[in-house]
Design a protein around this motif. Structure first.
Motif, PDB file in Angstrom:
ATOM      1  N   VAL A   1       0.866  -1.182   0.000  1.00  0.00           N
ATOM      2  CA  VAL A   1       0.000   0.000   0.000  1.00  0.00           C
ATOM      3  C   VAL A   1       0.899   1.227   0.000  1.00  0.00           C
ATOM      4  O   VAL A   1       2.082   1.143   0.339  1.00  0.00           O
ATOM      5  CB  VAL A   1      -0.943   0.033   1.220  1.00  0.00           C
ATOM      6  CG1 VAL A   1      -1.933  -1.116   1.185  1.00  0.00           C
ATOM      7  CG2 VAL A   1      -0.154   0.028   2.525  1.00  0.00           C
ATOM      8  N   PHE A   2       0.334   2.367  -0.360  1.00  0.00           N
ATOM      9  CA  PHE A   2       1.074   3.619  -0.310  1.00  0.00           C
ATOM     10  C   PHE A   2       0.918   4.273   1.055  1.00  0.00           C
ATOM     11  O   PHE A   2      -0.123   4.155   1.711  1.00  0.00           O
ATOM     12  CB  PHE A   2       0.579   4.598  -1.379  1.00  0.00           C
ATOM     13  CG  PHE A   2       1.026   4.245  -2.759  1.00  0.00           C
ATOM     14  CD1 PHE A   2       2.351   4.401  -3.147  1.00  0.00           C
ATOM     15  CD2 PHE A   2       0.129   3.739  -3.681  1.00  0.00           C
ATOM     16  CE1 PHE A   2       2.770   4.070  -4.428  1.00  0.00           C
ATOM     17  CE2 PHE A   2       0.533   3.405  -4.961  1.00  0.00           C
ATOM     18  CZ  PHE A   2       1.854   3.570  -5.340  1.00  0.00           C
TER      19      PHE A   2
ATOM     20  N   ASP B   1      -7.261  -0.537  -0.939  1.00  0.00           N
ATOM     21  CA  ASP B   1      -8.721  -0.600  -1.045  1.00  0.00           C
ATOM     22  C   ASP B   1      -9.194  -1.841  -1.785  1.00  0.00           C
ATOM     23  O   ASP B   1     -10.218  -1.817  -2.473  1.00  0.00           O
ATOM     24  CB  ASP B   1      -9.274   0.646  -1.749  1.00  0.00           C
ATOM     25  CG  ASP B   1      -8.875   1.929  -1.091  1.00  0.00           C
ATOM     26  OD1 ASP B   1      -8.359   1.892   0.039  1.00  0.00           O
ATOM     27  OD2 ASP B   1      -9.042   2.983  -1.716  1.00  0.00           O
ATOM     28  N   ARG B   2      -8.487  -2.957  -1.630  1.00  0.00           N
ATOM     29  CA  ARG B   2      -8.900  -4.177  -2.313  1.00  0.00           C
ATOM     30  C   ARG B   2      -8.468  -5.390  -1.501  1.00  0.00           C
ATOM     31  O   ARG B   2      -7.609  -5.300  -0.629  1.00  0.00           O
ATOM     32  CB  ARG B   2      -8.298  -4.239  -3.718  1.00  0.00           C
ATOM     33  CG  ARG B   2      -6.785  -4.243  -3.720  1.00  0.00           C
ATOM     34  CD  ARG B   2      -6.173  -4.051  -5.106  1.00  0.00           C
ATOM     35  NE  ARG B   2      -6.338  -5.207  -5.969  1.00  0.00           N
ATOM     36  CZ  ARG B   2      -5.534  -5.463  -7.004  1.00  0.00           C
ATOM     37  NH1 ARG B   2      -4.560  -4.636  -7.323  1.00  0.00           N
ATOM     38  NH2 ARG B   2      -5.722  -6.522  -7.738  1.00  0.00           N
TER      39      ARG B   2
ATOM     40  N   ALA C   1      -5.929  -7.753   2.628  1.00  0.00           N
ATOM     41  CA  ALA C   1      -6.611  -6.519   2.230  1.00  0.00           C
ATOM     42  C   ALA C   1      -5.710  -5.355   2.613  1.00  0.00           C
ATOM     43  O   ALA C   1      -4.897  -5.470   3.540  1.00  0.00           O
ATOM     44  CB  ALA C   1      -7.975  -6.394   2.912  1.00  0.00           C
ATOM     45  N   GLY C   2      -5.842  -4.248   1.881  1.00  0.00           N
ATOM     46  CA  GLY C   2      -4.966  -3.115   2.129  1.00  0.00           C
ATOM     47  C   GLY C   2      -5.695  -1.801   2.252  1.00  0.00           C
ATOM     48  O   GLY C   2      -6.687  -1.554   1.562  1.00  0.00           O
ATOM     49  N   LEU C   3      -5.198  -0.947   3.148  1.00  0.00           N
ATOM     50  CA  LEU C   3      -5.723   0.406   3.352  1.00  0.00           C
ATOM     51  C   LEU C   3      -4.536   1.344   3.554  1.00  0.00           C
ATOM     52  O   LEU C   3      -3.928   1.357   4.620  1.00  0.00           O
ATOM     53  CB  LEU C   3      -6.643   0.463   4.575  1.00  0.00           C
ATOM     54  CG  LEU C   3      -7.947  -0.332   4.480  1.00  0.00           C
ATOM     55  CD1 LEU C   3      -8.578  -0.487   5.858  1.00  0.00           C
ATOM     56  CD2 LEU C   3      -8.917   0.344   3.515  1.00  0.00           C
TER      57      LEU C   3
ATOM     58  N   LYS D   1     -15.451  -0.274   0.818  1.00  0.00           N
ATOM     59  CA  LYS D   1     -15.084  -0.823  -0.481  1.00  0.00           C
ATOM     60  C   LYS D   1     -14.558  -2.248  -0.377  1.00  0.00           C
ATOM     61  O   LYS D   1     -14.572  -2.999  -1.357  1.00  0.00           O
ATOM     62  CB  LYS D   1     -14.032   0.068  -1.146  1.00  0.00           C
ATOM     63  CG  LYS D   1     -14.504   1.467  -1.501  1.00  0.00           C
ATOM     64  CD  LYS D   1     -13.377   2.260  -2.148  1.00  0.00           C
ATOM     65  CE  LYS D   1     -13.811   3.677  -2.466  1.00  0.00           C
ATOM     66  NZ  LYS D   1     -12.709   4.469  -3.080  1.00  0.00           N
ATOM     67  N   LEU D   2     -14.076  -2.610   0.800  1.00  0.00           N
ATOM     68  CA  LEU D   2     -13.542  -3.953   0.997  1.00  0.00           C
ATOM     69  C   LEU D   2     -14.631  -4.991   1.271  1.00  0.00           C
ATOM     70  O   LEU D   2     -14.380  -6.195   1.169  1.00  0.00           O
ATOM     71  CB  LEU D   2     -12.565  -3.961   2.178  1.00  0.00           C
ATOM     72  CG  LEU D   2     -11.319  -3.080   2.082  1.00  0.00           C
ATOM     73  CD1 LEU D   2     -10.519  -3.187   3.381  1.00  0.00           C
ATOM     74  CD2 LEU D   2     -10.459  -3.476   0.901  1.00  0.00           C
TER      75      LEU D   2
END
Length: 234
Positions: free
Chosen positions: A65-66, A105-106, A116-118, A142-143
Motif C-alpha cells: 500500500v502507499f 482498497d482491495r 486486504a490493504g488500506l 469498499k472492501l
C-alpha cells in the motif's frame, strides 16, 4: 486401530517492510538472509524501485500500500498522469513495472493468505493520501464485497490487513500526523484478521514495542523490516 498422523499446520514466513530502506535488505545478502520467506508486504513510504529490487532478488510475491510520503515520484514513471489518484488507480502498470500487487482498497489472495490493504495516514495538512476517520471508514466499505466472498467461500474474513497508519491507541503517537485510526479497532473487532501490519511510526529504540495484541489480532509495526510467521488455514 491405526492412528492417523496429525500434520503440523502450514505456515508462511512473511517479510514486512516500511518507511525506511533497510541495509539488511538492500544488500548482496538478501537472498541468503531471507531465503525462507514466502511473501513480502510493503506498508508504505517506500519507493517502488525498492519493492522491485526485493521481488527480483527473492522471486517472491509482494503486496503493498502507499503511505503519505514518496508519492510525487510516481508521476515520473508515467508523465501523462497528473495526479496521485490517477497513478495508483493504474494497478496493471504498477504490477507490470515492479512485479508487485497493489493492495490499496482491495482484497487479494497471495501465498494462500487472504489479504486486504488500506493505505494513507490521518489527515494533518491536506496532503496526498491523507484521510479523516469518516473517509477511512468509506474506504473500508469498499472492501466489504471481497470480505463477504472470503467468508462465504473460504470460511474466514481475512488473514492480514495491511495498512500504513496504525490503529488508534496501538503504536501510534499523540501528534495528528501519527495518530492511529479508531475505525481500524472496529475492523479488527468485526473481521478478526490474524494480523494487522502497519508502518508510519518510526522505531529508533531497540526496546520500542513492535508487536501488540488487540482482541484476536496481532498488530505489527513493520518499520524497516520484520519477519512474521503466519498460519495458512486449511
Amino acid at each position: 486401530m491405526r492412528k492417523h498422523k496429525s500434520h503440523p499446520p502450514k505456515t508462511v514466513k512473511v517479510l514486512c517492510v516500511s518507511d525506511h530502506i533497510d541495509p539488511l535488505i538492500y544488500s548482496n545478502g538478501i537472498k541468503e538472509r531471507f531465503k525462507s520467506v514466502g511473501l513480502v508486504l510493503g506498508a508504505g513510504d517506500l519507493e517502488l524501485p525498492y519493492y522491485g529490487y526485493i521481488v527480483s532478488s527473492l522471486n517472491k510475491p509482494l503486496g503493498f500500500v502507499f503511505g503519505n510520503h514518496n508519492l510525487k515520484r510516481i508521476s515520473f514513471y508515467r508523465k501523462e498522469y497528473k495526479s496521485f489518484q490517477a497513478d495508483v488507480s493504474n494497478t496493471s502498470f504498477l504490477e507490470r513495472s515492479f512485479g508487485s500487487t497493489y493492495l490499496g482498497d482491495r482484497t487479494a489472495k497471495m501465498s494462500g493468505l487472504l489479504l486486504a490493504g488500506l493505505g494513507g495516514s490521518m489527515r494533518y495538512n491536506k496532503g496526498m493520501n491523507q484521510f479523516s476517520e469518516f473517509q477511512m471508514a468509506m474506504k473500508i466499505l469498499k472492501l466489504l464485497p471481497g470480505l463477504l466472498v472470503n467468508r462465504i467461500f473460504r470460511g474466514r474474513w481475512l488473514d492480514i490487513l495491511l495498512t500504513h497508519a496504525p490503529p488508534a491507541g496501538i503504536h501510534d503517537r499523540e501528534d495528528q500526523c501519527h495518530r492511529g485510526f479508531k475505525v481500524f479497532l472496529l475492523f479488527m473487532k468485526l473481521f478478526k484478521p490474524a494480523y494487522l501490519v502497519h508502518g508510519h511510526v518510526h522505531l529508533y529504540d531497540l526496546n520500542a514495542t513492535r508487536k501488540s495484541t488487540y482482541r484476536t489480532t496481532t498488530v505489527v509495526n513493520a518499520y524497516e523490516h520484520i519477519v512474521i510467521e503466519v498460519e495458512v488455514p486449511r
